[in-house]
Write an enzyme that holds these catalytic residues in place. Sequence first.
Site, mmCIF file in Angstrom:
data_model
loop_
_atom_site.group_PDB
_atom_site.id
_atom_site.type_symbol
_atom_site.label_atom_id
_atom_site.label_comp_id
_atom_site.label_asym_id
_atom_site.label_seq_id
_atom_site.Cartn_x
_atom_site.Cartn_y
_atom_site.Cartn_z
ATOM 1 N N TRP A 163 0.843 -1.194 0.000
ATOM 2 C CA TRP A 163 0.000 0.000 0.000
ATOM 3 C C TRP A 163 0.885 1.252 0.000
ATOM 4 O O TRP A 163 1.857 1.314 0.769
ATOM 5 C CB TRP A 163 -0.888 -0.038 1.254
ATOM 6 C CG TRP A 163 -1.943 1.016 1.315
ATOM 7 C CD1 TRP A 163 -2.527 1.682 0.284
ATOM 8 C CD2 TRP A 163 -2.554 1.527 2.515
ATOM 9 N NE1 TRP A 163 -3.470 2.552 0.758
ATOM 10 C CE2 TRP A 163 -3.504 2.480 2.115
ATOM 11 C CE3 TRP A 163 -2.387 1.259 3.878
ATOM 12 C CZ2 TRP A 163 -4.294 3.178 3.031
ATOM 13 C CZ3 TRP A 163 -3.170 1.942 4.795
ATOM 14 C CH2 TRP A 163 -4.115 2.892 4.367
ATOM 15 N N TYR A 170 -4.445 0.326 -4.881
ATOM 16 C CA TYR A 170 -3.169 0.916 -4.493
ATOM 17 C C TYR A 170 -2.568 1.728 -5.648
ATOM 18 O O TYR A 170 -2.220 1.187 -6.698
ATOM 19 C CB TYR A 170 -2.188 -0.162 -4.011
ATOM 20 C CG TYR A 170 -2.663 -0.923 -2.771
ATOM 21 C CD1 TYR A 170 -3.772 -0.493 -2.027
ATOM 22 C CD2 TYR A 170 -2.015 -2.063 -2.334
ATOM 23 C CE1 TYR A 170 -4.207 -1.175 -0.906
ATOM 24 C CE2 TYR A 170 -2.445 -2.760 -1.197
ATOM 25 C CZ TYR A 170 -3.547 -2.301 -0.501
ATOM 26 O OH TYR A 170 -3.977 -2.990 0.607
ATOM 27 N N TYR A 184 -3.000 -7.307 8.547
ATOM 28 C CA TYR A 184 -2.384 -6.175 7.833
ATOM 29 C C TYR A 184 -1.985 -5.069 8.789
ATOM 30 O O TYR A 184 -2.392 -5.067 9.951
ATOM 31 C CB TYR A 184 -3.278 -5.688 6.689
ATOM 32 C CG TYR A 184 -4.593 -4.992 7.010
ATOM 33 C CD1 TYR A 184 -4.629 -3.716 7.574
ATOM 34 C CD2 TYR A 184 -5.804 -5.583 6.682
ATOM 35 C CE1 TYR A 184 -5.828 -3.061 7.823
ATOM 36 C CE2 TYR A 184 -7.018 -4.939 6.924
ATOM 37 C CZ TYR A 184 -7.022 -3.676 7.497
ATOM 38 O OH TYR A 184 -8.202 -3.018 7.737
HETATM 39 P P1 NAP Z 1 2.726 -1.322 8.116
HETATM 40 O O1 NAP Z 1 3.275 -2.470 7.383
HETATM 41 O O2 NAP Z 1 2.168 -1.514 9.463
HETATM 42 O O3 NAP Z 1 3.828 -0.163 8.227
HETATM 43 C C1 NAP Z 1 4.503 0.324 7.120
HETATM 44 C C2 NAP Z 1 5.488 1.377 7.581
HETATM 45 O O4 NAP Z 1 6.457 0.763 8.446
HETATM 46 C C3 NAP Z 1 6.262 2.018 6.450
HETATM 47 O O5 NAP Z 1 6.407 3.379 6.776
HETATM 48 C C4 NAP Z 1 7.616 1.319 6.470
HETATM 49 O O6 NAP Z 1 8.658 2.142 6.041
HETATM 50 C C5 NAP Z 1 7.757 1.050 7.955
HETATM 51 N N1 NAP Z 1 8.598 -0.126 8.197
HETATM 52 C C6 NAP Z 1 8.468 -1.350 7.620
HETATM 53 N N2 NAP Z 1 9.399 -2.184 8.103
HETATM 54 C C7 NAP Z 1 10.137 -1.468 8.984
HETATM 55 C C8 NAP Z 1 11.253 -1.782 9.797
HETATM 56 N N3 NAP Z 1 11.780 -3.020 9.819
HETATM 57 N N4 NAP Z 1 11.775 -0.786 10.576
HETATM 58 C C9 NAP Z 1 11.235 0.457 10.586
HETATM 59 N N5 NAP Z 1 10.160 0.806 9.839
HETATM 60 C C10 NAP Z 1 9.630 -0.153 9.040
HETATM 61 O O7 NAP Z 1 1.625 -0.541 7.250
HETATM 62 P P2 NAP Z 1 0.606 -0.814 6.084
HETATM 63 O O8 NAP Z 1 1.254 -0.525 4.796
HETATM 64 O O9 NAP Z 1 -0.625 -0.079 6.462
HETATM 65 O O10 NAP Z 1 0.211 -2.362 6.160
HETATM 66 C C11 NAP Z 1 0.913 -3.384 5.503
HETATM 67 C C12 NAP Z 1 0.171 -3.905 4.283
HETATM 68 O O11 NAP Z 1 -1.093 -4.455 4.625
HETATM 69 C C13 NAP Z 1 -0.200 -2.834 3.265
HETATM 70 O O12 NAP Z 1 0.919 -2.352 2.577
HETATM 71 C C14 NAP Z 1 -1.214 -3.565 2.451
HETATM 72 O O13 NAP Z 1 -0.586 -4.452 1.549
HETATM 73 C C15 NAP Z 1 -1.980 -4.301 3.532
HETATM 74 N N6 NAP Z 1 -3.181 -3.546 3.982
HETATM 75 C C16 NAP Z 1 -4.398 -4.067 3.709
HETATM 76 C C17 NAP Z 1 -5.555 -3.385 4.092
HETATM 77 C C18 NAP Z 1 -6.900 -3.954 3.765
HETATM 78 O O14 NAP Z 1 -7.910 -3.247 3.924
HETATM 79 N N7 NAP Z 1 -6.977 -5.188 3.343
HETATM 80 C C19 NAP Z 1 -5.456 -2.169 4.793
HETATM 81 C C20 NAP Z 1 -4.200 -1.679 5.092
HETATM 82 C C21 NAP Z 1 -3.062 -2.383 4.701
HETATM 83 P P3 NAP Z 1 9.355 2.057 4.585
HETATM 84 O O15 NAP Z 1 8.266 1.785 3.605
HETATM 85 O O16 NAP Z 1 9.989 3.388 4.435
HETATM 86 O O17 NAP Z 1 10.351 0.933 4.602
#
Ligand code: NAP
Length: 295
Positions: free
Chosen positions: A21, A52, A190
């Site tokens: 996302w 996305y 997620y």
């Molecule tokens: P998340 O994975 O909880 O957090 C992403 C953030 O954390 C980004 O800013 C990333 O930074 C940072 N990050 C990742 N690994 C890290 C690490 N090891 N150390 C420090 N910071 C780190 O957020 P999300 O994108 O909301 O959720 C994950 C995925 O779930 C989405 O991308 C999507 O595919 C899915 N999703 C699905 C729904 C749904 O309705 N089905 C809703 C929300 C999300 P960088 O990118 O700068 O590395």
Amino acid sequence: MRREPFGQTGVAVPVVGQGTWNMERDGRTAALAALRAGLDAGMMHIDTAEMYGSGRVEELIGEAIAGRRDQVFLVSKVLPQNASRAGVPRACEASLRRLRTDRLDCYLLHWPGRHPLADTIAAFEQLRREGKIHAWGVSNFGVEELERAAALAGAERVACNQVLYHLEERAIEHAVVPWCVARGIAVVGYSPFGSGRFPGPRSRGGRVLAEIAAAHGATPRQVALAFLVRAPGLFTIPKAAFLVRAPGLFTIPKAARAAHVAENARAGSLALSAEDVRRIDAAFPRGPWRGLPIL
Ligand code: NAP
């Protein structure tokens, strides 16, 4: 990287995958490098959606997985407004085109919407028969909606339910996880880092994570991910007679930086002790049921 059965698809999928996302904001070069590094590190489950970047993220993924499609467990989602009987195949074709592939491993309804669920499921089943998707699932479904899907198609047809799950948002543990696990439906959590709001190192919970991490030679984020994919056997599972083979819990952190990708992937082989799990459980209490949270 530990793998678990992904619902009843017959596929064993790594417990830590890659979210995408907002990846269109990270710049093409960084996003491609991150996705490919994630695959190299074993995070073969790539989660995306037509929503996305309005399709731009699917295009990036198509580029990232070119030449290695067979290694990837590729998941995309149809928007609820497109989830009609005719809309689903159209949306799927467009996703396949952007992803440069002829099939999805799993296709999800992004969240419940106004089109009859029976129509969405009929369209999913048609795509499955045509080989355009290997399996289908749902996202942001509570137990009532899951019951409806199971009544329409049979619970064994629902491969997964993708829901919000991180240390400070554990609502799905009340009913959604037990319901899914009892029926062999994979739970994909997620936003495992709270979509950018991870507990700070000086908070009470952050200190607990740091202590456990130090004991394992790991990082607090790896400990958090390992907790989120812990054995579902640790939950109370009613109606266990339904259980065929307990599917695992999965998590899909999004990371566009190489160091983040590497850190997250290593969490897939970190095993927490029962005492670690008990301490994290106490530091980040589940809290009362307040309805299914959605991001
Ligand atoms: P998340 O994975 O909880 O957090 C992403 C953030 O954390 C980004 O800013 C990333 O930074 C940072 N990050 C990742 N690994 C890290 C690490 N090891 N150390 C420090 N910071 C780190 O957020 P999300 O994108 O909301 O959720 C994950 C995925 O779930 C989405 O991308 C999507 O595919 C899915 N999703 C699905 C729904 C749904 O309705 N089905 C809703 C929300 C999300 P960088 O990118 O700068 O590395």
